[in-house]
Motif scaffolding. Structure first.
Motif, short mmCIF file in Angstrom:
data_model
loop_
_atom_site.label_atom_id
_atom_site.label_comp_id
_atom_site.label_asym_id
_atom_site.label_seq_id
_atom_site.Cartn_x
_atom_site.Cartn_y
_atom_site.Cartn_z
N PHE A 152 38.74 24.92 36.57
CA PHE A 152 37.96 25.50 37.67
C PHE A 152 38.58 26.84 38.03
O PHE A 152 39.71 26.89 38.53
CB PHE A 152 37.92 24.57 38.88
CG PHE A 152 37.00 23.40 38.65
CD1 PHE A 152 35.66 23.49 38.97
CD2 PHE A 152 37.47 22.23 38.07
CE1 PHE A 152 34.79 22.44 38.72
CE2 PHE A 152 36.62 21.17 37.83
CZ PHE A 152 35.28 21.27 38.16
N ALA A 153 37.85 27.89 37.76
CA ALA A 153 38.30 29.25 38.07
C ALA A 153 37.15 29.97 38.75
O ALA A 153 35.99 29.63 38.57
CB ALA A 153 38.71 29.97 36.79
N GLY A 154 37.49 30.96 39.52
CA GLY A 154 36.46 31.74 40.20
C GLY A 154 37.04 32.43 41.41
O GLY A 154 38.24 32.63 41.51
N LEU A 155 36.15 32.79 42.31
CA LEU A 155 36.56 33.52 43.50
C LEU A 155 36.28 32.71 44.74
O LEU A 155 35.34 31.93 44.79
CB LEU A 155 35.80 34.84 43.59
CG LEU A 155 36.01 35.79 42.40
CD1 LEU A 155 35.06 36.97 42.49
CD2 LEU A 155 37.44 36.26 42.33
N SER A 156 37.11 32.91 45.75
CA SER A 156 36.91 32.25 47.03
C SER A 156 36.75 33.32 48.10
O SER A 156 36.85 34.52 47.82
CB SER A 156 38.11 31.36 47.36
OG SER A 156 39.25 32.16 47.60
N ALA A 157 36.52 32.90 49.32
CA ALA A 157 36.36 33.86 50.42
C ALA A 157 37.62 34.69 50.62
O ALA A 157 37.55 35.80 51.14
CB ALA A 157 36.01 33.11 51.71
N GLU A 158 38.78 34.18 50.20
CA GLU A 158 40.01 34.96 50.32
C GLU A 158 40.04 36.11 49.32
O GLU A 158 40.74 37.09 49.50
CB GLU A 158 41.24 34.08 50.12
CG GLU A 158 41.55 33.17 51.29
CD GLU A 158 40.71 31.91 51.26
OE1 GLU A 158 40.51 31.33 50.18
OE2 GLU A 158 40.23 31.49 52.33
N ASP A 159 39.31 35.98 48.22
CA ASP A 159 39.32 36.98 47.16
C ASP A 159 38.34 38.12 47.39
O ASP A 159 38.53 39.22 46.89
CB ASP A 159 38.99 36.34 45.81
CG ASP A 159 39.98 35.26 45.43
OD1 ASP A 159 41.19 35.52 45.56
OD2 ASP A 159 39.55 34.18 45.00
N GLU A 160 37.25 37.85 48.08
CA GLU A 160 36.21 38.85 48.26
C GLU A 160 35.40 38.52 49.50
O GLU A 160 35.55 37.48 50.09
CB GLU A 160 35.29 38.89 47.04
CG GLU A 160 34.51 37.60 46.85
CD GLU A 160 33.49 37.69 45.73
OE1 GLU A 160 33.31 38.76 45.16
OE2 GLU A 160 32.88 36.68 45.44
N GLY A 161 34.51 39.38 49.85
CA GLY A 161 33.58 39.10 50.92
C GLY A 161 33.93 39.75 52.22
O GLY A 161 34.96 40.41 52.38
N GLU A 162 33.07 39.55 53.20
CA GLU A 162 33.22 40.24 54.47
C GLU A 162 34.35 39.69 55.31
O GLU A 162 34.80 40.35 56.24
CB GLU A 162 31.91 40.20 55.26
CG GLU A 162 31.55 38.82 55.76
CD GLU A 162 30.24 38.82 56.52
OE1 GLU A 162 30.28 38.51 57.72
OE2 GLU A 162 29.22 39.13 55.93
N GLY A 163 34.84 38.49 54.98
CA GLY A 163 35.91 37.91 55.77
C GLY A 163 37.25 38.56 55.52
O GLY A 163 38.17 38.44 56.32
#
Length: 189
Positions: A152-163
């Protein structure tokens, strides 16, 4: 910081006119009257997370998944042939539902991929390996002897986004170097 005391002082000091404030308030109220959200949320509360909505979300998740390659027809995994399954990657243990901020979705129930697989694989023994930093000798042994390994690999809210401050738009669709290294190390085994 924009609409509090600073704005009041700007109006009192003549930097912002009362007409500008009136216009802004009028636009906000116009939208509220056109879309009475408070009334609608109460009227349609019974539909939130209804069977119909859950079925639609399931269908969107299934049809939105993309399998880039299925070399040697590895998938779908046959439960009857699995006795040892290795699950690798920090995103396996979280319900990664998207960004924070205005796009945050908090359902009453969410299942992480790890929990979902534990329910789905029957009698197979599952070993979870976070694999975030590096693989230990024990991790390498588990991965090498498993009947199948799911990463399981990918991006989370810590990696990108408005947060995240200074995050949001990305310059590449690539995974982080750390995750790419993890995938290559596991694939080599």
């Amino acid at each position: 910081r924009y609409y509090g005391d600073s704005l009041l002082q700007a109006v009192l000091g003549g930097e912002v006119s009362e007409e500008t404030i009136d216009d802004a308030v009028r636009r906000i109220l116009r939208v509220k009257y056109c879309f009475p959200l408070a009334d609608e949320s109460v009227a349609h509360a019974h539909r939130l997370e209804s069977a119909e909505h859950k079925a639609l979300a399931q269908r969107a998740a299934e049809e939105g998944s993309v399998l880039l390659r299925n070399e040697e027809q590895t998938l779908p995994l046959d439960r009857n042939e699995l006795s040892q399954l290795a699950i690798v990657g920090p995103l396996a243990q979280i319900s990664n539902l998207g960004d924070g901020g205005s796009s945050a979705v908090v359902p009453s129930r969410a299942t992480s991929p790890l929990d979902g697989l534990m329910q789905a694989v029957g009698d197979a023994h599952i070993t979870y390996i976070e694999g975030a930093e590096s693989l230990t000798n024990a991790d390498t042994q588990v991965i090498s002897t498993a009947d199948a390994v799911v990463i399981f690999a990918g991006l989370s809210a810590e990696d990108e986004g408005e947060g995240a401050i200074a995050a949001g738009d990305r310059t590449t669709l690539a995974l982080s170097a750390r995750q790419t290294e993890m995938i290559l190390a596991v694939a080599a085994l």
